[in-house]
Design a protein around this motif. Structure first.
Motif, PDB file in Angstrom:
ATOM      1  N   ILE A   1       0.891  -1.129  -0.162  1.00 27.15           N
ATOM      2  CA  ILE A   1      -0.466  -0.238   0.099  1.00 27.15           C
ATOM      3  C   ILE A   1       1.202   1.412  -0.358  1.00 27.15           C
ATOM      4  O   ILE A   1       1.862   1.766   1.123  1.00 27.15           O
ATOM      5  CB  ILE A   1      -1.058  -0.154   1.363  1.00 27.15           C
ATOM      6  N   VAL A   2       0.363   2.589  -1.173  1.00 23.33           N
ATOM      7  CA  VAL A   2       1.812   3.471  -1.554  1.00 23.33           C
ATOM      8  C   VAL A   2       0.608   4.274  -1.155  1.00 23.33           C
ATOM      9  O   VAL A   2      -0.236   4.031  -0.744  1.00 23.33           O
ATOM     10  CB  VAL A   2       2.202   3.339  -2.224  1.00 23.33           C
ATOM     11  N   GLY A   3       1.309   5.680  -0.864  1.00 26.11           N
ATOM     12  CA  GLY A   3       0.785   6.826  -0.566  1.00 26.11           C
ATOM     13  C   GLY A   3       0.424   7.650  -1.759  1.00 26.11           C
ATOM     14  O   GLY A   3       1.107   7.604  -2.449  1.00 26.11           O
ATOM     15  N   ALA A   4      -1.126   8.248  -2.064  1.00 23.54           N
ATOM     16  CA  ALA A   4      -1.617   8.465  -3.149  1.00 23.54           C
ATOM     17  C   ALA A   4      -0.428  10.158  -3.560  1.00 23.54           C
ATOM     18  O   ALA A   4      -0.389   9.862  -4.507  1.00 23.54           O
ATOM     19  CB  ALA A   4      -3.265   8.467  -3.001  1.00 23.54           C
TER      20      ALA A   4
ATOM     21  N   ARG B   1      -2.553   1.619  -4.707  1.00 20.41           N
ATOM     22  CA  ARG B   1      -2.975   3.276  -4.279  1.00 20.41           C
ATOM     23  C   ARG B   1      -4.423   4.125  -4.191  1.00 20.41           C
ATOM     24  O   ARG B   1      -4.867   3.453  -5.022  1.00 20.41           O
ATOM     25  CB  ARG B   1      -2.002   4.320  -5.747  1.00 20.41           C
ATOM     26  N   GLU B   2      -4.607   4.390  -3.891  1.00 24.35           N
ATOM     27  CA  GLU B   2      -6.027   4.728  -3.605  1.00 24.35           C
ATOM     28  C   GLU B   2      -5.918   6.352  -2.845  1.00 24.35           C
ATOM     29  O   GLU B   2      -4.951   6.216  -2.311  1.00 24.35           O
ATOM     30  CB  GLU B   2      -6.847   3.488  -2.718  1.00 24.35           C
ATOM     31  N   THR B   3      -6.914   6.951  -2.921  1.00 18.59           N
ATOM     32  CA  THR B   3      -7.377   8.558  -2.561  1.00 18.59           C
ATOM     33  C   THR B   3      -8.273   8.242  -1.485  1.00 18.59           C
ATOM     34  O   THR B   3     -10.069   7.905  -2.239  1.00 18.59           O
ATOM     35  CB  THR B   3      -7.781   9.527  -3.534  1.00 18.59           C
ATOM     36  N   ARG B   4      -7.871   8.547  -0.357  1.00 17.94           N
ATOM     37  CA  ARG B   4     -10.049   8.234   0.845  1.00 17.94           C
ATOM     38  C   ARG B   4      -9.963  10.465   0.973  1.00 17.94           C
ATOM     39  O   ARG B   4      -9.163  10.854   0.865  1.00 17.94           O
ATOM     40  CB  ARG B   4      -9.534   7.517   1.566  1.00 17.94           C
ATOM     41  N   ALA B   5     -10.863  10.360   0.518  1.00 20.22           N
ATOM     42  CA  ALA B   5     -11.386  11.593   1.035  1.00 20.22           C
ATOM     43  C   ALA B   5     -13.166  11.173   2.203  1.00 20.22           C
ATOM     44  O   ALA B   5     -13.618  11.173   2.110  1.00 20.22           O
ATOM     45  CB  ALA B   5     -12.605  12.826  -0.040  1.00 20.22           C
ATOM     46  N   VAL B   6     -12.748  11.782   3.356  1.00 19.33           N
ATOM     47  CA  VAL B   6     -13.071  11.667   4.676  1.00 19.33           C
ATOM     48  C   VAL B   6     -13.997  12.421   5.463  1.00 19.33           C
ATOM     49  O   VAL B   6     -13.321  13.890   5.834  1.00 19.33           O
ATOM     50  CB  VAL B   6     -12.640  11.480   6.120  1.00 19.33           C
ATOM     51  N   SER B   7     -15.067  12.683   5.634  1.00 20.38           N
ATOM     52  CA  SER B   7     -16.199  13.884   6.273  1.00 20.38           C
ATOM     53  C   SER B   7     -16.819  13.359   7.552  1.00 20.38           C
ATOM     54  O   SER B   7     -17.565  11.663   7.618  1.00 20.38           O
ATOM     55  CB  SER B   7     -16.201  14.443   4.913  1.00 20.38           C
TER      56      SER B   7
END
Length: 513
Positions: free
Chosen positions: A466-469, A504-510
């Motif tokens: 798992i790598v940082g996006a 590689r994934e991008t997460r948006a958390v609210s």
């Protein structure tokens, strides 16, 4: 002369008495005769009346039966008459239907005749029009119909050749692209359709006893019992301070099994002395030999393999007590046989032959004698000795590339042997070495910049990275996967293959409050 006259001339009162007696007797006789006649007449009258009554009863009975028969016949005649009337009505109905259909057919026939006449007229007109069009086309093109047909055929041939060449090129390109994928699919399907239990074989066997008192009886006076047992079985028997257990140590699993069973029978029987030990060991050795043959027969029956030589059946049964890298040899051979059959079916080959070769491929590991030959070559020679077919013998001898592969079954056996030995859980590793190898995998991937987490899964068959996006883009993930794979290939030792998956994934958390 009358008897009265005779008596009269005889004279005297005697004659008179006799005559009287005779007369009286005659009178009595006549009276009796008349009574008998009267009785006979009465009996005759009674018999006559009885016979008349019987005759009348018989007459009444015959008359009633005749009436019943007549009534039954009458009912049958009436039912037959009703059926005939019903049938007559049906026939009349059918006749009227036939007449109606005949009239309809006559009208249809007239219509068809009219339509056929119209069609003939249209056909004649079309033939004239086609002829006029053909003459016009020939005049315009300057070619006859046959010449135009030949030119059209030639053009179609050229077009078909071009299309066929293009189609063949497409097929060849597709085959090149999908051949490797198809081969992998066959191998994966073969692995997925076979699953056997993992068997672990050690060099020692632990024999459990109920109490430590039995240890002294097994050792015997001055150790004579244990020496007799070791001499009879060829196994080292270790009696130490381990509670309620005796260790049987030896490299030959068959000998260890004989020693274990013999000890079990001796302890259960209670009579433990050198003569009894030799008797029990001899008996148990015979039982184990019978069990080996029975195991070989049962294995051949389970796999549907027929016609094996008895000696080959014995060798197959002997595999039950051997191991290879901690994997039970019989289970490995059964698994390889099933894999070979599945793969041969996928490739359109004979699955029975493939299963036979897979079962026998490791018989060189269990010979009665140990010549200085590789086990594959020794197994091939044993198969040849016991009249196995040449392609089966070649598959046995070539599964480690020690002889040249001459049949299609040889590479199948080689691949399936590798699959059975390399699948996760098939062969035992030391726990510390196994854990160290997984840690090394994870640490190797973590050494690259941008890597956040690594997980070694599926017994080390897959490494997920798992790598940082925000640190690595999509192009670099592919490059990173290839670099990790190459480094693992160069620096580490492992069975089979390791799959590296870079995520590689991008997460948006609210949060909604």
């Amino acid at each position: 002369m009358d008897i009265i006259e005779i008596l009269f001339f005889s004279g005297g009162s005697l004659a008179v008495g006799v005559i009287g007696t005779l007369i009286i007797n005659r009178v009595i006789s006549r009276a009796r005769a008349k009574g008998i006649i009267d009785e006979a007449k009465l009996e005759a009258e009674v018999l006559k009346k009885n016979k008349l009554l019987e005759a009348k009863e018989e007459e009444m009975k015959i008359k009633s039966e005749a009436e019943k028969s007549a009534n039954a016949r009458m009912s049958k005649v009436q039912s037959a008459e009703s059926r005939i009337k019903q049938r007559e009505l049906q026939l009349n109905q059918m006749q009227s239907d036939i007449q109606r259909k005949k009239s309809e057919n006559d009208s249809l026939k007239v219509n068809l005749d009219n339509q056929l006449g119209m069609i003939e007229i249209k056909k004649t007109e079309l033939d004239k029009m086609q002829k006029n069009i053909q003459e016009t086309l020939e005049h315009v093109s300057g070619l006859s119909a046959d010449e135009a047909k030949e030119k059209l055929v030639e053009s179609l041939k050229d077009e078909a050749k071009t299309a066929a060449a293009s189609y063949i090129n497409d097929i060849m390109d597709d085959a090149k692209l999908t051949a490797n994928k198809e081969a992998k699919r066959i191998v994966v399907q073969s692995i997925q359709r076979v699953a056997t239990e993992t068997a672990i074989e050690n060099a020692v066997t632990v024999f459990h006893i109920d109490s430590d008192e039995i240890k002294g009886r097994i050792i015997g006076r001055e150790g004579r019992n244990i020496r007799a047992l070791e001499a009879a079985t060829g196994i080292e028997i270790i009696v130490d301070d381990t509670p309620e257990a005796i260790v049987l140590s030896g490299f030959d699993p068959v000998r260890r099994e004989i020693a274990r069973l013999a000890l079990h029978q001796l302890v259960a029987d209670g009579r433990i002395h050198p003569a009894r030990i030799e008797e029990v060991v001899t008996k148990v050795r015979k039982q184990v030999e019978e069990e080996i043959i029975e195991t070989g027969k049962r294995t051949a029956i389970d796999l549907g393999i027929h016609g094996l030589h008895p000696e080959l059946i014995r060798l197959v049964g002997k595999m039950k007590y051997r191991s290879s890298y901690g994997q039970n040899l019989l289970q490995h051979s059964r698994e390889t046989a099933n894999l070979c059959a599945i793969m041969a079916s996928e490739l359109g080959l004979n699955p029975k032959k493939a299963r036979r070769a897979g079962l026998l491929h490791d018989i060189g590991k269990v010979p009665d004698e140990e010549p200085e030959l590789p086990h594959a070559v020794l197994g091939m020679k044993l198969a040849e000795k016991f009249k196995e077919k040449p392609d089966i013998c070649n598959a046995i001898g070539a599964h480690h590339d020690e002889v040249e592969q001459n049949s299609l079954f040889a590479p199948i056996v080689q691949v399936c042997d590798a699959i059975s030995g390399a699948r996760p859980g098939a062969r035992r590793e030391v726990v510390e070495a196994y854990i160290k190898r997984l840690n090394d995998l994870e640490q190797l991937a973590l050494s690259y910049p941008g890597v956040l987490k690594t997980y070694a899964i599926q017994a080390g068959r897959e490494l997920r990275v798992i790598v940082g996006a925000d640190k690595i883009d999509d192009v670099e993930t592919e490059k990173l996967s290839a670099e990790i794979a190459k480094r693992i290939q160069d620096e580490m030792t492992y069975p089979g293959q390791v799959r590296i998956t870079v995520i590689r994934e991008t997460r948006a958390v609210s949060f909604a409050k």
